[in-house]
Design a protein around this motif. Structure first.
Motif, PDB file in Angstrom:
ATOM      1  N   SER A  59      57.089  23.625  29.096  1.00 23.14           N
ATOM      2  CA  SER A  59      58.401  24.153  28.744  1.00 23.14           C
ATOM      3  C   SER A  59      59.040  24.874  29.935  1.00 23.14           C
ATOM      4  O   SER A  59      58.385  25.685  30.595  1.00 23.14           O
ATOM      5  CB  SER A  59      58.244  25.122  27.567  1.00 23.14           C
ATOM      6  N   PRO A  60      60.295  24.540  30.285  1.00 20.80           N
ATOM      7  CA  PRO A  60      61.253  23.701  29.561  1.00 20.80           C
ATOM      8  C   PRO A  60      61.301  22.243  30.007  1.00 20.80           C
ATOM      9  O   PRO A  60      62.345  21.594  29.888  1.00 20.80           O
ATOM     10  CB  PRO A  60      62.578  24.389  29.895  1.00 20.80           C
ATOM     11  N   LEU A  94      64.354  17.516  31.246  1.00 20.96           N
ATOM     12  CA  LEU A  94      64.594  18.854  30.706  1.00 20.96           C
ATOM     13  C   LEU A  94      64.607  18.767  29.185  1.00 20.96           C
ATOM     14  O   LEU A  94      65.422  18.054  28.593  1.00 20.96           O
ATOM     15  CB  LEU A  94      65.928  19.405  31.221  1.00 20.96           C
ATOM     16  N   THR A  95      63.700  19.489  28.535  1.00 21.00           N
ATOM     17  CA  THR A  95      63.609  19.461  27.070  1.00 21.00           C
ATOM     18  C   THR A  95      64.315  20.638  26.425  1.00 21.00           C
ATOM     19  O   THR A  95      64.391  20.722  25.206  1.00 21.00           O
ATOM     20  CB  THR A  95      62.129  19.448  26.639  1.00 21.00           C
ATOM     21  N   SER A  96      64.835  21.566  27.239  1.00 19.67           N
ATOM     22  CA  SER A  96      65.569  22.711  26.719  1.00 19.67           C
ATOM     23  C   SER A  96      67.001  22.308  26.370  1.00 19.67           C
ATOM     24  O   SER A  96      67.523  21.303  26.871  1.00 19.67           O
ATOM     25  CB  SER A  96      65.584  23.834  27.763  1.00 19.67           C
ATOM     26  N   PRO A 144      70.324  19.054  29.822  1.00 20.27           N
ATOM     27  CA  PRO A 144      69.487  18.776  28.645  1.00 20.27           C
ATOM     28  C   PRO A 144      69.365  17.276  28.369  1.00 20.27           C
ATOM     29  O   PRO A 144      70.350  16.540  28.398  1.00 20.27           O
ATOM     30  CB  PRO A 144      70.231  19.491  27.516  1.00 20.27           C
ATOM     31  N   THR A 173      58.283  30.798  29.235  1.00 26.40           N
ATOM     32  CA  THR A 173      58.848  31.251  27.964  1.00 26.40           C
ATOM     33  C   THR A 173      60.264  31.747  28.199  1.00 26.40           C
ATOM     34  O   THR A 173      60.516  32.501  29.144  1.00 26.40           O
ATOM     35  CB  THR A 173      58.002  32.386  27.362  1.00 26.40           C
ATOM     36  N   LEU A 174      61.190  31.332  27.343  1.00 27.28           N
ATOM     37  CA  LEU A 174      62.577  31.783  27.451  1.00 27.28           C
ATOM     38  C   LEU A 174      62.727  33.125  26.742  1.00 27.28           C
ATOM     39  O   LEU A 174      62.477  33.235  25.544  1.00 27.28           O
ATOM     40  CB  LEU A 174      63.508  30.745  26.813  1.00 27.28           C
ATOM     41  N   TRP A 185      63.713  32.021  32.146  1.00 26.70           N
ATOM     42  CA  TRP A 185      62.366  31.506  31.916  1.00 26.70           C
ATOM     43  C   TRP A 185      61.358  32.376  32.662  1.00 26.70           C
ATOM     44  O   TRP A 185      61.397  32.471  33.881  1.00 26.70           O
ATOM     45  CB  TRP A 185      62.274  30.059  32.366  1.00 26.70           C
TER      46      TRP A 185
END
Length: 210
Positions: A59-60, A94-96, A144, A173-174, A185
């Protein structure tokens, strides 16, 4: 018959001075462990060893690192005399839900080599240059859901090109920054580690066309 006086705690300390020292050391150890995050930090799980070409959820990003090679040029950029590039090829998505800069991507990769940072100074944790394949443009940010084939390049001394390269992939972690309240992040955590064979440098540097 003489009456025995109550035992004074101070007498033990005077008779055995190591007792107070040992107790003090125990208190210090407990305090240090507590302040650094508790006993669980003393036995971290660590990153999982994965094979090249494995898709890693960090992540992310979703990251895949395929192979590595040593080169005298990366895109249109040529290495200075005495230096070379170690280049890792792969793909990133990018999965965010929000865009990020390439700085966030650089923070998701930790290569085990001494390379030069953007200012030209040696560093044990250098930020790489990331170029998009096939046009060779420099990747500055990611949107994204977009997926890029990339070349991740580190500048090293020509004589220090490794035969194998270990890379650790880190997830983040956001959360909001304690300084300005902005979402960023943080909390880099190793999630995967892989080792790549590095293809050697070509026999000679490229020459300019006359």
């Amino acid at each position: 018959m003489p009456t025995r006086e109550p035992f004074a705690p101070g007498a033990l300390v005077r008779a055995h001075p190591w007792a107070s020292g040992g107790a003090l050391l125990l208190v210090v150890v407990l305090a240090v462990v507590t302040l650094t995050g508790g006993w669980s930090r003393s036995a971290p799980e660590g990153a999982a060893q994965v094979a090249p070409g494995t898709e890693v959820d960090a992540s992310p990003f979703s990251l895949r690192l395929d192979e590595a090679s040593a080169r005298f040029a990366l895109g249109v950029e040529e290495a200075e005399p005495g230096r070379a590039f170690v280049v890792v090829e792969g793909a990133v998505e990018l999965t965010s839900a929000t865009s990020v800069t390439v700085t966030t991507l650089a923070g998701a990769l930790r290569a085990d080599l001494t390379a030069y940072d953007q200012a030209g100074s040696p560093s044990d944790d250098p930020a790489p240059v990331v170029r998009v394949v096939p046009d060779g443009s420099t990747l500055l940010g990611l949107g994204p859901g977009l997926r890029y084939d990339v070349e991740i390049g580190y500048v090293v001394d020509e004589a220090s090109v490794p035969e194998r390269l270990s890379v650790t992939v880190l997830g983040h972690t956001l959360r909001r920054s304690a300084l300005d309240g902005e979402l960023r992040w943080f909390d880099a955590t190793p999630v995967a580690r892989l080792t790549l064979d590095v293809a050697p440098l070509p026999p000679s540097r490229p020459t300019e066309d006359l």
